[in-house]
Design a protein around this motif. Sequence first.
Motif, PDB file in Angstrom:
ATOM      1  N   SER A 306       0.817  -1.226   0.000  1.00 44.33           N
ATOM      2  CA  SER A 306       0.000   0.000   0.000  1.00 44.33           C
ATOM      3  C   SER A 306       0.841   1.263   0.000  1.00 44.33           C
ATOM      4  CB  SER A 306      -0.931   0.006   1.216  1.00 44.33           C
ATOM      5  OG  SER A 306      -0.180  -0.048   2.413  1.00 44.33           O
ATOM      6  N   GLU A 307       2.164   1.117   0.056  1.00 38.63           N
ATOM      7  CA  GLU A 307       3.057   2.261   0.027  1.00 38.63           C
ATOM      8  C   GLU A 307       4.110   2.044  -1.043  1.00 38.63           C
ATOM      9  OE1 GLU A 307       4.718   2.888   3.889  1.00 38.63           O
ATOM     10  OE2 GLU A 307       2.758   2.973   4.886  1.00 38.63           O
ATOM     11  N   VAL A 308       4.643   3.141  -1.565  1.00 40.52           N
ATOM     12  CA  VAL A 308       5.698   3.075  -2.574  1.00 40.52           C
ATOM     13  C   VAL A 308       6.796   4.057  -2.199  1.00 40.52           C
ATOM     14  CG1 VAL A 308       4.128   2.379  -4.437  1.00 40.52           C
ATOM     15  CG2 VAL A 308       4.565   4.816  -4.022  1.00 40.52           C
ATOM     16  N   ARG A 309       7.922   3.941  -2.881  1.00 41.04           N
ATOM     17  CA  ARG A 309       9.006   4.899  -2.702  1.00 41.04           C
ATOM     18  C   ARG A 309       9.483   5.313  -4.083  1.00 41.04           C
ATOM     19  NH1 ARG A 309      12.402   2.000   0.064  1.00 41.04           N
ATOM     20  NH2 ARG A 309      11.674   2.711   2.109  1.00 41.04           N
ATOM     21  N   PHE A 310       9.424   6.613  -4.367  1.00 45.74           N
ATOM     22  CA  PHE A 310       9.846   7.113  -5.668  1.00 45.74           C
ATOM     23  C   PHE A 310      11.359   7.283  -5.706  1.00 45.74           C
ATOM     24  CE2 PHE A 310       5.471   8.722  -5.224  1.00 45.74           C
ATOM     25  CZ  PHE A 310       4.898   8.156  -6.354  1.00 45.74           C
ATOM     26  N   ARG A 311      11.955   6.939  -6.856  1.00 43.03           N
ATOM     27  CA  ARG A 311      13.403   7.125  -7.002  1.00 43.03           C
ATOM     28  C   ARG A 311      13.764   8.602  -6.960  1.00 43.03           C
ATOM     29  NH1 ARG A 311      14.621   1.909  -5.933  1.00 43.03           N
ATOM     30  NH2 ARG A 311      13.739   0.486  -7.450  1.00 43.03           N
ATOM     31  N   ASP A 312      12.921   9.436  -7.542  1.00 43.14           N
ATOM     32  CA  ASP A 312      13.153  10.885  -7.532  1.00 43.14           C
ATOM     33  C   ASP A 312      11.903  11.551  -6.975  1.00 43.14           C
ATOM     34  OD1 ASP A 312      13.760  13.531  -7.930  1.00 43.14           O
ATOM     35  OD2 ASP A 312      14.531  13.274  -9.958  1.00 43.14           O
ATOM     36  N   GLY A 313      11.797  11.557  -5.644  1.00 40.17           N
ATOM     37  CA  GLY A 313      10.607  12.100  -5.000  1.00 40.17           C
ATOM     38  C   GLY A 313      10.406  13.570  -5.266  1.00 40.17           C
ATOM     39  N   ARG A 314      11.507  14.320  -5.394  1.00 41.96           N
ATOM     40  CA  ARG A 314      11.381  15.766  -5.625  1.00 41.96           C
ATOM     41  C   ARG A 314      10.753  16.042  -6.986  1.00 41.96           C
ATOM     42  NH1 ARG A 314      16.215  20.365  -5.506  1.00 41.96           N
ATOM     43  NH2 ARG A 314      14.896  22.102  -6.172  1.00 41.96           N
ATOM     44  N   LEU A 315      11.187  15.312  -8.014  1.00 43.45           N
ATOM     45  CA  LEU A 315      10.620  15.501  -9.349  1.00 43.45           C
ATOM     46  C   LEU A 315       9.134  15.177  -9.346  1.00 43.45           C
ATOM     47  CD1 LEU A 315      10.957  15.978 -12.416  1.00 43.45           C
ATOM     48  CD2 LEU A 315      11.459  13.541 -12.636  1.00 43.45           C
ATOM     49  N   VAL A 316       8.755  14.065  -8.710  1.00 42.23           N
ATOM     50  CA  VAL A 316       7.346  13.671  -8.651  1.00 42.23           C
ATOM     51  C   VAL A 316       6.538  14.721  -7.898  1.00 42.23           C
ATOM     52  CG1 VAL A 316       5.733  11.967  -7.726  1.00 42.23           C
ATOM     53  CG2 VAL A 316       7.833  11.207  -8.852  1.00 42.23           C
ATOM     54  N   HIS A 317       7.068  15.199  -6.763  1.00 41.78           N
ATOM     55  CA  HIS A 317       6.376  16.212  -5.957  1.00 41.78           C
ATOM     56  C   HIS A 317       6.145  17.470  -6.776  1.00 41.78           C
ATOM     57  CE1 HIS A 317       6.033  19.564  -3.108  1.00 41.78           C
ATOM     58  NE2 HIS A 317       5.575  18.685  -2.238  1.00 41.78           N
ATOM     59  N   ASP A 318       7.185  17.964  -7.433  1.00 39.73           N
ATOM     60  CA  ASP A 318       7.059  19.208  -8.195  1.00 39.73           C
ATOM     61  C   ASP A 318       6.112  19.040  -9.377  1.00 39.73           C
ATOM     62  OD1 ASP A 318       8.813  20.317  -6.439  1.00 39.73           O
ATOM     63  OD2 ASP A 318      10.527  20.348  -7.801  1.00 39.73           O
ATOM     64  N   PHE A 319       6.164  17.884 -10.051  1.00 38.62           N
ATOM     65  CA  PHE A 319       5.276  17.632 -11.182  1.00 38.62           C
ATOM     66  C   PHE A 319       3.818  17.611 -10.737  1.00 38.62           C
ATOM     67  CE2 PHE A 319       2.882  14.464 -13.659  1.00 38.62           C
ATOM     68  CZ  PHE A 319       2.923  15.056 -14.915  1.00 38.62           C
ATOM     69  N   LEU A 320       3.537  16.913  -9.639  1.00 35.73           N
ATOM     70  CA  LEU A 320       2.164  16.843  -9.138  1.00 35.73           C
ATOM     71  C   LEU A 320       1.674  18.214  -8.700  1.00 35.73           C
ATOM     72  CD1 LEU A 320       2.267  13.553  -7.021  1.00 35.73           C
ATOM     73  CD2 LEU A 320       1.219  13.890  -9.262  1.00 35.73           C
ATOM     74  N   PHE A 321       2.496  18.913  -7.913  1.00 34.61           N
ATOM     75  CA  PHE A 321       2.067  20.223  -7.428  1.00 34.61           C
ATOM     76  C   PHE A 321       1.797  21.175  -8.582  1.00 34.61           C
ATOM     77  CE2 PHE A 321       3.459  24.608  -6.586  1.00 34.61           C
ATOM     78  CZ  PHE A 321       2.435  24.990  -5.749  1.00 34.61           C
ATOM     79  N   ARG A 322       2.721  21.248  -9.515  1.00 33.64           N
ATOM     80  CA  ARG A 322       2.560  22.192 -10.620  1.00 33.64           C
ATOM     81  C   ARG A 322       1.332  21.859 -11.464  1.00 33.64           C
ATOM     82  NH1 ARG A 322       7.120  21.685 -12.151  1.00 33.64           N
ATOM     83  NH2 ARG A 322       6.939  20.249 -13.914  1.00 33.64           N
ATOM     84  N   SER A 323       1.136  20.562 -11.759  1.00 33.65           N
ATOM     85  CA  SER A 323      -0.007  20.157 -12.586  1.00 33.65           C
ATOM     86  C   SER A 323      -1.332  20.495 -11.906  1.00 33.65           C
ATOM     87  CB  SER A 323       0.062  18.654 -12.876  1.00 33.65           C
ATOM     88  OG  SER A 323       1.245  18.325 -13.551  1.00 33.65           O
ATOM     89  N   LEU A 324      -1.462  20.151 -10.616  1.00 34.42           N
ATOM     90  CA  LEU A 324      -2.721  20.387  -9.908  1.00 34.42           C
ATOM     91  C   LEU A 324      -2.916  21.859  -9.604  1.00 34.42           C
ATOM     92  CD1 LEU A 324      -2.638  17.363  -7.437  1.00 34.42           C
ATOM     93  CD2 LEU A 324      -3.626  17.495  -9.733  1.00 34.42           C
TER      94      LEU A 324
END
Length: 608
Positions: A306-324
């Motif tokens: 039920s949990e995951v770990r992203f290799r590049d969490g910062r990139l994923v965070h910034d992509f999600l924030f910017r898109s939403l």
Amino acid sequence: MPIRPLPDVLVNQIAAGEVIERPASVVKELVENALDAGAQRIEVDIEEGGARLIRVRDDGGGIPAAELPIALQRHATSKIAALDDLESVMTMGFRGEALPSIASVSRFAITSRCAADEHASALAVDGGRMGEVEPAQHPPGTTIEVRELFYNVPARRRFLRAERTEFGHIDDLLRTLSLAHGERRFVLRHNGKPVRDYRAAASEEARLKRLQEALGEGFSSQCLAVAHEGAGLRLHGWLGLPTASRSQADQQFFFVNGRPVRDRVVAHAVKQAYADVLFHGRHPAYVLFLELDPRRVDVNVHPAKSEVRFRDGRLVHDFLFRSLHEALAGTRAGHAAPAPQAEAGSTMPASYAPFAGGAGQAPQQGGLGLAVGETLAQYRSLYASPSASASAAPGLGGGAAPISAAMPDSAPGEAPPLGYALAQLHGVYVLAENAQGLILVDMHAAHERISYERLKTAQDGGGIRRVPLLVPIGVSVSEREADFVETAGEALAGLGLVIERSGPQSIAIREIPALLEGVDARQLALDVIADLIEHGSTRRIEEQRNELLATMACHASVRANRRLTLPEMNALLRDMEATERSGQCNHGRPTWTQLSMAELDKLFLRGR
């Protein structure tokens, strides 16, 4: 006591303690196996909340007779064979722990048939003791029955909740999986009675119907369809408008490569995206899917997956924030959200298209007494000035900020989305007419958002100006934080903070953003450093600045009981249509609402 290997039955029961929390956990493992087997129809039968019976039947690929005993051995799976497979898992399951764990704490039976086989095969297990494979009758696919869950582990069985509670968890699980796999059919029955039938959704219309079945009309009529791609990431799904917010986080569904997950990076990005539009104490609603190369995400970090770990969490965070953030910022009162361009390198055009009841269509002008040309002439003669600009920051001296003189021309016979003002009610609400019916606007809340967005634009245009402190502020920090400050001076300066390392476990704050003079500089610096270390980015400065600007905008906006002329009211409506996030005030309250002619007719029983 001497060291010795544990019996297989006990090992499986220990594993069951990690994987099988309650009946819903069993359903999750079995349904995910059915999905991995390619099933298009999955039927789940439950008795007594799952304590007495859990039966999952599918039309997937089936299991050959010779492999049935192997399937019930620990760490036996068809989904991975080497380390490379584990690093690029795309199936829902892969550990090979579920079936033996479940069979060790229940009376278990599996019947399966491959399409090419003449007949099915069955195998029963009672508390971990395996029987013999026997021939059986069964169509292609698999049926698994789990009876008397935890019958041989009474301490675990006592922890089961009431039947209604346990079934509620199963119902929620099937709802989640039905959202993730719209092309599959899910049927749920409890104590012999049909409860859910999520039919396969092949078209977009059918998917929206499933969305409504799963989450209700309140969400499906108040959300944006989101699609955005860039940097090897693809985000799509539905984003609830602030008006669809909830008192609890019970309609938040996030899927990574089809897998429902909980993740701090995702939660933080979503929370920040909604920060400027959500009422205090409310929670956003969303159904979002993130797709990326499976090698860029580790799904092997939790027994229940039920949990995951992203290799590049910062990139994923910034992509999600910017898109939403951009999707929410693009919403304007009465308008559809614009479709922003996809990022460089994208292969899919990005789009944000609301599907809520005709939103964004240009209403036709009704029989109003005030024409567009007359409104423009009166407004410009009374309030326009050579220096007036739609992007100018509102004045903050005495009284309210001026309402913008920027009013777009309308073609003859057309009306803007929010229509034309009719009157003012009790000095608080503006009443307007558009093609759909009646518009009600909270004039202070609306003007507050307009003023706030202009202040932010003005500040952003000038960058973050810094002011030096008369006496640098010394702060004790951990060695890790001091090391970070020493290497991140440029990033901190870009946020308006000049901080230097002054010792092995200390730093000195020398400059802060000019707009935030008087804030607790020590706590601000610590929060910013913590965010940068954990997420690689921070909005602490922006949030504190915005909080101040929101206060300024509140004081600068038109107050209740101030009488507005019709031109002023119409100018306010036009400004709302042109301003980002104008559907909510700075505190997340709605600024306007629509009452359609059908709703008004219903109020007065017309046509009955």
